[in-house]
Design an enzyme around this catalytic site. Structure first.
Site, PDB file in Angstrom:
ATOM      1  N   CYS A 110      10.497   5.663  -1.039  1.00  0.00           N
ATOM      2  CA  CYS A 110       9.426   5.459  -2.016  1.00  0.00           C
ATOM      3  C   CYS A 110       9.097   3.981  -2.073  1.00  0.00           C
ATOM      4  O   CYS A 110       9.999   3.136  -2.048  1.00  0.00           O
ATOM      5  CB  CYS A 110       9.897   5.957  -3.386  1.00  0.00           C
ATOM      6  SG  CYS A 110       8.650   5.817  -4.677  1.00  0.00           S
ATOM      7  N   HIS A 153       5.815  14.929  -3.580  1.00  0.00           N
ATOM      8  CA  HIS A 153       6.347  13.602  -3.926  1.00  0.00           C
ATOM      9  C   HIS A 153       5.354  12.855  -4.827  1.00  0.00           C
ATOM     10  O   HIS A 153       5.747  12.268  -5.839  1.00  0.00           O
ATOM     11  CB  HIS A 153       6.622  12.821  -2.633  1.00  0.00           C
ATOM     12  CG  HIS A 153       7.148  11.427  -2.828  1.00  0.00           C
ATOM     13  ND1 HIS A 153       8.413  11.034  -2.427  1.00  0.00           N
ATOM     14  CD2 HIS A 153       6.567  10.312  -3.366  1.00  0.00           C
ATOM     15  CE1 HIS A 153       8.590   9.746  -2.731  1.00  0.00           C
ATOM     16  NE2 HIS A 153       7.483   9.289  -3.284  1.00  0.00           N
ATOM     17  N   GLU A 154       4.066  12.899  -4.458  1.00  0.00           N
ATOM     18  CA  GLU A 154       3.049  12.174  -5.244  1.00  0.00           C
ATOM     19  C   GLU A 154       2.813  12.844  -6.591  1.00  0.00           C
ATOM     20  O   GLU A 154       2.672  12.158  -7.612  1.00  0.00           O
ATOM     21  CB  GLU A 154       1.734  12.063  -4.468  1.00  0.00           C
ATOM     22  CG  GLU A 154       1.821  11.381  -3.110  1.00  0.00           C
ATOM     23  CD  GLU A 154       2.610  10.095  -3.091  1.00  0.00           C
ATOM     24  OE1 GLU A 154       2.659   9.403  -4.128  1.00  0.00           O
ATOM     25  OE2 GLU A 154       3.203   9.776  -2.045  1.00  0.00           O
ATOM     26  N   HIS A 157       5.240  11.791  -9.106  1.00  0.00           N
ATOM     27  CA  HIS A 157       4.988  10.473  -9.718  1.00  0.00           C
ATOM     28  C   HIS A 157       4.104  10.598 -10.960  1.00  0.00           C
ATOM     29  O   HIS A 157       4.235   9.819 -11.904  1.00  0.00           O
ATOM     30  CB  HIS A 157       4.325   9.524  -8.722  1.00  0.00           C
ATOM     31  CG  HIS A 157       5.281   8.836  -7.794  1.00  0.00           C
ATOM     32  ND1 HIS A 157       6.364   8.126  -8.236  1.00  0.00           N
ATOM     33  CD2 HIS A 157       5.302   8.734  -6.430  1.00  0.00           C
ATOM     34  CE1 HIS A 157       7.024   7.614  -7.192  1.00  0.00           C
ATOM     35  NE2 HIS A 157       6.389   7.976  -6.081  1.00  0.00           N
TER      36      HIS A 157
END
Ligand code: SB7
Ligand code: NI
Length: 185
Positions: A110, A153-154, A157
């Site tokens: 990351c 993953h995004e 966030h």
């Protein structure tokens, strides 16, 4: 232009917050933010520009990583030769997913984490997603493999979740039941 100094690192509270939905039509600032996120990824993958601006190469970046707590991220995965993927997603969501899991055998990294964290990060192997473009057009698509991992993953966030939250604490390399691993370099 987004530089590494604009990327906040783990420990910053914005990375743990739930980001806010955007409303359409997007403001000039929000549109610019989306364009800046994509520009960062393109520059970071360009040998000359990444060297010139000292950018760490990235295939995805989410607004909270530049301390903008908003539900928008960019993905840019051009060299997945048969199937390139490049878009900015606003208010993205997963509408359905496979039971089967997947993970990268070499784990994830990351831009907001300046250390290697070893371990398998279990992800849905296949997802159907919906999001809006910067122009307010709704998109629906199916993703699998690295593309599906990156989207998850995004999206994490935007929900204050870091990739290592998913790693098995007692055994980072514990077998992931019902999964198809993806071997990466
Ligand atoms: C490996 C790298 C990423 C996602 C999944 C596996 C993206 C790294 C860049 N980012 O920090 C984006 O949030
Ligand atoms: Ni990240």
């Amino acid at each position: 232009m987004i530089l590494m100094d604009n990327v906040i690192r783990e420990g910053h509270p914005t990375l743990r917050a739930r980001a806010k939905e955007l409303t359409f039509p997007l403001s000039k600032e929000d549109k610019q933010l989306g364009q800046d996120l994509m520009e960062f990824l393109i520059n970071s993958q360009d040998p000359e520009l990444s060297e010139k601006y000292d950018l760490r190469s990235g295939i995805g970046i989410a607004a909270p990583q530049v301390n903008e707590s908003k539900r928008i991220f960019a993905l840019h995965l051009p060299d997945d030769s048969d199937n390139p993927l490049s878009f900015v997603a606003v208010n993205p969501k997963i509408v359905s997913h496979s039971v089967e899991k997947t993970y990268l055998t070499n784990g994830e990294g990351c831009l907001s984490v300046d250390r290697n964290v070893d371990g398998f990060v279990p992800r849905h192997a296949r997802i159907t997603v919906k999001f809006f473009t910067l122009d307010g057009e709704e998109k629906k698509m199916r993703l699998k493999g690295l593309q599906a991992i990156l989207f998850q993953h995004e999206l994490d966030h935007l929900n204050g979740v870091m990739f290592y939250d998913h790693i098995n604490e007692s055994n980072p390399f514990a077998e992931v039941p019902n999964s198809q691993p993806i071997v990466n370099n």
